[in-house]
Motif scaffolding. Sequence first.
Motif, PDB file in Angstrom:
ATOM      1  N   THR A 194       0.769  -1.374   0.308  1.00 57.14           N
ATOM      2  CA  THR A 194      -0.121   0.315  -0.251  1.00 57.14           C
ATOM      3  C   THR A 194       0.770   0.975   0.109  1.00 57.14           C
ATOM      4  O   THR A 194       0.654   1.789  -0.587  1.00 57.14           O
ATOM      5  N   PHE A 198       1.027   4.123  -2.923  1.00 57.00           N
ATOM      6  CA  PHE A 198       0.991   5.837  -3.105  1.00 57.00           C
ATOM      7  C   PHE A 198       2.334   6.154  -3.391  1.00 57.00           C
ATOM      8  O   PHE A 198       1.474   7.648  -3.671  1.00 57.00           O
ATOM      9  N   PHE A 202       0.653   8.692  -6.366  1.00 61.85           N
ATOM     10  CA  PHE A 202       0.427   9.602  -5.976  1.00 61.85           C
ATOM     11  C   PHE A 202       1.267  10.443  -6.324  1.00 61.85           C
ATOM     12  O   PHE A 202       0.953  11.928  -6.851  1.00 61.85           O
TER      13      PHE A 202
END
Length: 331
Positions: A194, A198, A202
Amino acid sequence: MTAPLDASSKELEASPEAVLDGPAKAIQGRSLGQIAWMRLKRDRVAVVGGVVIVLLILIAIFAPLLVSWLGHPPAEWHREKIDPAIQAPIGSFGGMSWDFLFGVEPTTGRDLFSRVLYGARISLLIAFFATLLCVMLGTLLGMIAGFFGGWVDMIISRLMDIFLAFPLLVFALALAGVIPDKAFGLSGDTLRITLLVFIIGFFNWPYIGRIIRGQTLSLREREFVDASRSLGARSHTILFKEILPNLLAPILVYATLLIPTNILFEAALSFLGVGVRPPTPTWGGMLADAVHNYQVAPNYMIFPGLAIFITVLSFNLLGDGLRDAFDPKAR
């Protein structure tokens, strides 16, 4: 004056149905997707790349089944395959045999074939979800910036500049290093995956955001957008029902070119020791371990490196083919 045609001469005339050898059919138009699919099928290199990608995805999905048939559990040690004197695999080519198709790891004796297959699951999973996050953010913000313009465009464009100037690799090393083993209700491999999704997704959205912004600036001046405005359509309706369908082609092309970049970035983070932690196999982590053992077991570096090379090359070939297929100026 010409003589009138009699019944016998009329019979000699061929009817349109006879010429067409069947009932006449209306000419049907082709959509952009149909034209692109026809062009893509003619590009053999892109088709080969797509076939390889499908095979890689199937291998990643059915890795446990393939390992049960052709290999051994990826975390299982086989010390009997290691020479205790030099901590190197016994036999030629890194211990390759019918039982160990790619050989074994130095020191531990773990099955290299199984670890390469399981490593595909981690690398492709991170790359796909990171690309999905990147595409969603880049498409949404790029459309908003290009459609509304003014101060909205200025704020989002400056935000893109900040993200593009951000030292992503340094930030990823720092963030992955300070996050504990348990955080946000997650732990273990789930937390690391995760976190990587990200970081990669992102902070890479401005690349596709700039492309979508430029395309939206062009589309918002088209006649079908003016027609929607004249019919009273609101801004969000125009964005998602008129402009977004016309952006699917560049989004799809750029996504296929972004996936290999994310695969390489995940491999780099795992190589630097801040990716998914051992004993979970990843291609980058295997290459990092192979740096110290490639002289006694060169296959330990060859097979993970070859897996990364084939995956990245296949996505690039497919992306180039999609770009040519959706190009209206292509022959």
